[in-house]
Every structure is written in structure tokens, then in C-alpha cells.
Design an enzyme around this catalytic site. Sequence first.
Site, PDB file in Angstrom:
ATOM      1  N   ASN A  76      14.163  77.222  80.109  1.00 26.66           N
ATOM      2  CA  ASN A  76      12.699  77.257  80.045  1.00 26.66           C
ATOM      3  C   ASN A  76      12.105  77.402  81.442  1.00 26.66           C
ATOM      4  OD1 ASN A  76      12.901  74.709  81.204  1.00 26.66           O
ATOM      5  ND2 ASN A  76      12.145  73.600  79.441  1.00 26.66           N
ATOM      6  N   MET A 104      10.484  75.080  82.983  1.00 24.18           N
ATOM      7  CA  MET A 104      10.619  73.788  83.663  1.00 24.18           C
ATOM      8  C   MET A 104       9.310  73.029  83.822  1.00 24.18           C
ATOM      9  SD  MET A 104      13.431  74.918  86.551  1.00 24.18           S
ATOM     10  CE  MET A 104      12.482  76.342  87.062  1.00 24.18           C
ATOM     11  N   HIS A 122       7.615  77.586  71.541  1.00 31.84           N
ATOM     12  CA  HIS A 122       7.491  76.161  71.250  1.00 31.84           C
ATOM     13  C   HIS A 122       7.480  75.898  69.750  1.00 31.84           C
ATOM     14  CE1 HIS A 122       5.236  75.524  75.351  1.00 31.84           C
ATOM     15  NE2 HIS A 122       6.533  75.724  75.504  1.00 31.84           N
TER      16      HIS A 122
END
Length: 570
Positions: free
Chosen positions: A110, A112, A506
Site C-alpha cells: 500500500n 503506507m 479499500h
Amino acid sequence: MQLLQGLQSIVKKFVSDGQTFDFVIIGGGSAGCVLANRLTEIHNWTVLMIEAGDYPSYASESAGISVLTSPALSNWDFYTTENKISHKEQKHGDVHLLEGKMLGGSSSNNYMYYVRGNAEDYNEWSRIGNKGWDWQNVLTYFKKSEGLRDTTILDSNSGSLHNTDGYLGVTRYIWDDGASQMLESFAESGHKILDDLNGHEQIGYGFPQFTIDSGIRQSSAVSFIKPIKDRQNLYILRKSVARRILFDDENNAIGVEIKNDIGKIIRVNANKEVILSAGSIKSPQLLMLSGVGPKNHLDERGIHIIYDSPEVGANLQDHKLVPLLLTGEKSGFSIFKNFKALNNLDKFPEINLMGFVALNKNQTYPDYQVTAFPFSTGSLYTTLMCTEVFKWNDEVCMAIADSSAQDIFYALIVLLHPKSKGVIRLKSNNADDQPIIDLGYFSNAADIETLANCIEDYLKVSNTTYFRNIKSILVDLNVKHCEGMTFASHEYWRCYSVAMAASQFHPAGTCAMGPNGVVDDRLRVHGVNRLRIVDASIMPTMTSGNINAPVIMIAEKASDFIKFDHGITE
């Protein structure tokens, strides 16, 4: 390569067909690694974690390189079904979901961002029947995992919300060279400027916090597994795919069927619990393959019913986003002059601002998130993000590439609380088949109006002093599905929202927590015994922002549930 060598030493313990453990965790991602760490704190408990992928690569470890190579890092290669409403400007008419398939899961690929979400997110979970999930309760677990490296925040009035000695290293970068000009523009357009986006106030703009420590990505593999790699009660199976959960005649979860790294089907047994932490796509798929799910759907797929659970795979939510580009005169974004991305590969490689905004200024939770990057003339990042990450079509990507002849302020506008819901369903009863993923974007038309309003609200920044001085112009991306409409009109933004919507990666909510959901408020699966789900799929509603930090919190809290339920009260 020290990290890889350190992780390799864990898996030399042989796991045999029919072997028994106290706990079997399915999934070695953000949640699974936290669980493996916390449960092996009890020295007489044996814990097996099953991970479909391999070690994270060296590129994954580097804070800078991993962002540049993120789409190429190991992932599940999920594609959604074609959506007749949206995705019209996606290159292939569907959405490619980047879900990490390696130790650490999506925390290994990802961007981060460390974003806890808004206090109201968790208070809402509590109000709908999930006792103990209000903000004050979950804050304990955010703090438990966090190792914040920012003295300004720690010395501020929000310092009490943070911790310095948790496993998860968190860093905030301050980009001084002109960054204040960008933030001042948002202040001029009516927004608060915050030192701590995870502080007491959670509406405003500032510099984001990252799961980075000493230049190393703090994936859950790095932060939670590497420090405990020598625990003798921890077992990890890599490159091994869980196929189904096994139940006895009394609906007790007693083990897991696995295809191991050489393609052999084996079984492992669980004395105490099976814990499903495979993520919002794989967790409902595995539940349904195991006989827990909507009866009519499982009957259609020829799967024996263990428990009719209609909500399994339903309630799929995702953060959808659209891009907005503002140009500036050459060298207009002086913020970039003294920052060379390729010389800063121990940091997030691009200057980055983040904002959380409510359309109703009396509201305490945000409607949209802004992630914004000032790119200098000739930057390839805008095009790479278009072609490799979000995969818009060639016409859109060419328009973005053409705009890079000037400085670009590139923003992603994210709808945080969509009303639209999607669904996960089985393609077949074959565990090797990918599930059917319908994101359901804009199935509730209210999201169209809300996202258009968010775009218009954000674009107020273009009328501020700084952006006027650099002669900023809004880039027309030549969205073919909106041809004939007045550019930048409200009608245009409604069309643009639907046509350009892409995923922030997500997915959540597909095994939702609640009295009428899939799991109870201690994350135990309704209708069966000795089975919990611990990952983003249990979220009843989306949190306000990136979901990695909330997933780690969920796993920290679940670990205490499990310990308490098995007699550990310390």
C-alpha cells in the site's frame, strides 16, 4: 536483505498433514500478522498462520521504491465485474483491485498512510449494536500498536492520543520547501491546518503520517513478525492456500483444508479456534465455500449448508475516487525544487498533502478525503498513476501526460462514506476460482450528487491567491462520456464522477459485525462455534480514510477477546 533472512528463519518448522495447533489463522496480512504476534505471547499456545503468498520482496521493504513499484508487487490480481453504471473510463471496463498476496498482505504494497479514521466512525459502530467499539475503546488499541516518531505531535495537546513503543513505526515528513504555500491556500479557502491528522480535531489539511520507520516500510510482516521470529510456538506456511474451513457435526470449526506449496491437499487441525483473516474478498469466499452463507446461493453452487447466513458477501463497501489536476506556470510549485525523489528512497518519494473535509461545516466527520501531490514539469508520476495504478483509458492518460508539460497539482478526491453497496459471490464451488466481485458503485444515486459536491468544494482552492498567482488552470481530461456538457458545470461533475470513478483499494464490510450481521461484537461467526473473522470485512460501515491502521486496531482488539475467552485475563 536482512529482513528476508530474518523472516526465512521462521518457516523452517515443518508442518505435516493432520498436524494440530491451538489456533489456525487464515491469512498473513495486516490482521493475521498482528494476531500471530499477540497469540504467541502465550507460550503454551501453538499458532499456525497460513499465507497464500511468499515473503515480501526487497522492493516492498523500501519506503521509496515500493511506492514506485507498487502495482508490480505480488497481489491477488482481482478484477471486478463490469458495472453498467460506472467504470466507463476504465481501460477494460472493470476495476483491477490491488490486494497484497505476500506476508504482510496489503500492508506490504500500500501507500503506507497511517490514518485512524474519525471518532464518529467508531461511535456509529457502537450505536448500531457493537458494544465496546466506540472511539474511546478503540483508541486504546490504536495506541497499543503505535510507535510514533514525531516529537512535535508528541509534545502537542494531542500527544496523549499516541504511543512511542508499539510495534508499528509511524513517521510524519515535513516538506518545508514551499509546502506552507500550499497549506496556506487551503487555509484561505476555509480549512483548518492541522499538525496531527490523527489528533483531537480530524477535519482539516496537513502532512500525512506514514507506516515508515528508519526508511523501512512498516508492513505487518516487518513490524509484528520480524521481532518475534524466534518464538518456538509460531508456525507459518507460505505459498499455501486455504480452500475451506472444516466443521464437525456440531458446527465447531475444527481445522482447515489447504493446498500447500507443492500443490498437495493437506489438513491442519485447530484445538481452540480457526481465525479467518483473509480480507474482504477472500474471507466471504472461504466462508461460502465452507458452507456458511446465503442458502439459495450456496444451493446454486452445490455446496452443503452448514449455516444460512444471508449477509455473507453482502454490504461490500469501497472508497471510490476521482482525479483533479490543476496546472501552474513552469516552476510554479517551488515546493519541489529542493526535493529529488530518486535521492529520497528512504522516504515517501513524493511531496504529499492530505485533507479531510465535511461539506456541512458544522459536521464533525468528513465527507471526502484529499490526497494531493505537487508534481514538477515533466514528472512521469501522473502518467504512471493513470496507466499502472488506476488504469484509466488511453485517452484520459494521454490528456494527463500532455498536462505534465507544466507543473501539476494532482489531487485524488475520495468519497469516504458511500451509500452504495456491492456484493461478493462464488463463481463456482471450486476454491481455485476467483470470486465474483461487484463493487456496486453508484447503485445508490445519492453518491453521484455527493461526489459532485465534493469536487466543487475542493476546487475552491483554485481561486486562492497562490493558485491565481501561478495562473493555475483546471485540466480537461477529455472524458468522452461527458462530451457535450459544459466543462466544470455541476452536470459535468455528476457525469465525471460516474465515468472516472476508480478504487482506492479499500474493500470492506463483507462479513459485517452486528446483531444481524455475520459476526458478533467479539468477532465470532454467528451460527457456528470456534470461528472468528478478524479483518476489514467485519467493518459495518467504512472508516474515514485509509483502512490499514483500523485493521491493525481490529486485530489488536480481537487478540484480547481471544485471550480473555480462553482464560487469559492479564
